[in-house]
Design a protein around this motif. Structure first.
Motif, PDB file in Angstrom:
ATOM      1  N   LEU A   1       0.824  -1.208   0.000  1.00 50.52           N
ATOM      2  CA  LEU A   1       0.000   0.000   0.000  1.00 50.52           C
ATOM      3  C   LEU A   1       0.862   1.264   0.000  1.00 50.52           C
ATOM      4  N   ASN A   2       1.916   1.267   0.782  1.00 45.83           N
ATOM      5  CA  ASN A   2       2.830   2.420   0.806  1.00 45.83           C
ATOM      6  C   ASN A   2       3.487   2.623  -0.553  1.00 45.83           C
ATOM      7  N   HIS A   3       3.862   1.528  -1.176  1.00 48.06           N
ATOM      8  CA  HIS A   3       4.490   1.608  -2.496  1.00 48.06           C
ATOM      9  C   HIS A   3       3.530   2.235  -3.514  1.00 48.06           C
ATOM     10  N   TYR A   4       2.292   1.759  -3.551  1.00 46.37           N
ATOM     11  CA  TYR A   4       1.329   2.302  -4.515  1.00 46.37           C
ATOM     12  C   TYR A   4       0.975   3.746  -4.207  1.00 46.37           C
ATOM     13  N   GLN A   5       0.910   4.104  -2.955  1.00 44.44           N
ATOM     14  CA  GLN A   5       0.634   5.493  -2.593  1.00 44.44           C
ATOM     15  C   GLN A   5       1.790   6.388  -3.035  1.00 44.44           C
ATOM     16  N   PHE A   6       3.014   5.937  -2.814  1.00 47.91           N
ATOM     17  CA  PHE A   6       4.185   6.692  -3.243  1.00 47.91           C
ATOM     18  C   PHE A   6       4.192   6.863  -4.762  1.00 47.91           C
ATOM     19  N   GLN A   7       3.893   5.798  -5.491  1.00 49.62           N
ATOM     20  CA  GLN A   7       3.860   5.855  -6.954  1.00 49.62           C
ATOM     21  C   GLN A   7       2.796   6.839  -7.429  1.00 49.62           C
ATOM     22  N   ARG A   8       1.631   6.794  -6.816  1.00 50.43           N
ATOM     23  CA  ARG A   8       0.535   7.685  -7.195  1.00 50.43           C
ATOM     24  C   ARG A   8       0.923   9.145  -6.952  1.00 50.43           C
ATOM     25  N   GLU A   9       1.509   9.419  -5.800  1.00 48.52           N
ATOM     26  CA  GLU A   9       1.936  10.789  -5.489  1.00 48.52           C
ATOM     27  C   GLU A   9       3.012  11.262  -6.446  1.00 48.52           C
ATOM     28  N   ARG A  10       3.935  10.376  -6.797  1.00 46.64           N
ATOM     29  CA  ARG A  10       4.995  10.735  -7.742  1.00 46.64           C
ATOM     30  C   ARG A  10       4.418  11.063  -9.113  1.00 46.64           C
ATOM     31  N   LEU A  11       3.459  10.259  -9.563  1.00 47.91           N
ATOM     32  CA  LEU A  11       2.829  10.510 -10.863  1.00 47.91           C
ATOM     33  C   LEU A  11       2.052  11.820 -10.863  1.00 47.91           C
ATOM     34  N   LEU A  12       1.389  12.129  -9.761  1.00 46.25           N
ATOM     35  CA  LEU A  12       0.660  13.390  -9.669  1.00 46.25           C
ATOM     36  C   LEU A  12       1.616  14.584  -9.709  1.00 46.25           C
ATOM     37  N   ARG A  13       2.729  14.482  -8.995  1.00 48.64           N
ATOM     38  CA  ARG A  13       3.725  15.566  -9.024  1.00 48.64           C
ATOM     39  C   ARG A  13       4.297  15.730 -10.428  1.00 48.64           C
ATOM     40  N   GLN A  14       4.569  14.612 -11.092  1.00 43.41           N
ATOM     41  CA  GLN A  14       5.109  14.661 -12.451  1.00 43.41           C
ATOM     42  C   GLN A  14       4.100  15.312 -13.402  1.00 43.41           C
ATOM     43  N   GLN A  15       2.845  14.995 -13.231  1.00 41.02           N
ATOM     44  CA  GLN A  15       1.808  15.589 -14.062  1.00 41.02           C
ATOM     45  C   GLN A  15       1.726  17.100 -13.836  1.00 41.02           C
ATOM     46  N   GLN A  16       1.848  17.535 -12.600  1.00 40.12           N
ATOM     47  CA  GLN A  16       1.819  18.958 -12.295  1.00 40.12           C
ATOM     48  C   GLN A  16       3.001  19.674 -12.940  1.00 40.12           C
ATOM     49  N   VAL A  17       4.168  19.067 -12.883  1.00 37.60           N
ATOM     50  CA  VAL A  17       5.359  19.651 -13.511  1.00 37.60           C
ATOM     51  C   VAL A  17       5.149  19.761 -15.014  1.00 37.60           C
ATOM     52  N   ASN A  18       4.580  18.740 -15.628  1.00 36.54           N
ATOM     53  CA  ASN A  18       4.338  18.761 -17.074  1.00 36.54           C
ATOM     54  C   ASN A  18       3.356  19.857 -17.450  1.00 36.54           C
ATOM     55  N   VAL A  19       2.308  20.043 -16.667  1.00 40.97           N
ATOM     56  CA  VAL A  19       1.329  21.096 -16.949  1.00 40.97           C
ATOM     57  C   VAL A  19       1.996  22.466 -16.857  1.00 40.97           C
ATOM     58  N   ARG A  20       2.822  22.662 -15.836  1.00 43.52           N
ATOM     59  CA  ARG A  20       3.546  23.938 -15.705  1.00 43.52           C
ATOM     60  C   ARG A  20       4.470  24.173 -16.893  1.00 43.52           C
ATOM     61  N   ARG A  21       5.156  23.116 -17.325  1.00 44.49           N
ATOM     62  CA  ARG A  21       6.078  23.226 -18.463  1.00 44.49           C
ATOM     63  C   ARG A  21       5.311  23.608 -19.735  1.00 44.49           C
ATOM     64  N   ILE A  22       4.168  22.984 -19.949  1.00 44.69           N
ATOM     65  CA  ILE A  22       3.360  23.286 -21.133  1.00 44.69           C
ATOM     66  C   ILE A  22       2.905  24.736 -21.110  1.00 44.69           C
ATOM     67  N   HIS A  23       2.399  25.194 -19.977  1.00 44.36           N
ATOM     68  CA  HIS A  23       1.934  26.584 -19.882  1.00 44.36           C
ATOM     69  C   HIS A  23       3.092  27.560 -20.061  1.00 44.36           C
ATOM     70  N   ASP A  24       4.250  27.216 -19.528  1.00 43.81           N
ATOM     71  CA  ASP A  24       5.420  28.074 -19.693  1.00 43.81           C
ATOM     72  C   ASP A  24       5.799  28.189 -21.166  1.00 43.81           C
ATOM     73  N   LEU A  25       5.812  27.065 -21.871  1.00 52.41           N
ATOM     74  CA  LEU A  25       6.130  27.098 -23.303  1.00 52.41           C
ATOM     75  C   LEU A  25       5.096  27.911 -24.072  1.00 52.41           C
TER      76      LEU A  25
END
Length: 63
Positions: A7-31
């Motif tokens: 459960l900890n592993h899947y929660q960590f993976q989910r949080e990492r994917l959400l952070r990565q998605q947020q970074v990608n959205v910021r990068r797109i808006h910046d471009l």
């Protein structure tokens, strides 16, 4: 114990994917903002090349 670890592993993976998605959205808006700012300026060869380069990066970020 193993269940909690799983459960900890899947929660960590989910949080990492959400952070990565947020970074990608910021990068797109910046471009997008950079491209819009450059397009609003008078055209010249260097600026046109920069816009083309940023546009390619934007397309790559969207896929």
């Amino acid at each position: 114990m193993w269940e909690q670890l799983r459960l900890n592993h899947y929660q960590f993976q989910r949080e990492r994917l959400l952070r990565q998605q947020q970074v990608n959205v910021r990068r797109i808006h910046d471009l997008e903002r950079k491209i819009e700012r450059l397009q609003a300026m008078p055209s010249n060869e260097g600026r046109s090349k920069t816009i083309a380069h940023l546009s390619k990066r934007l397309v790559a970020a969207l896929t």
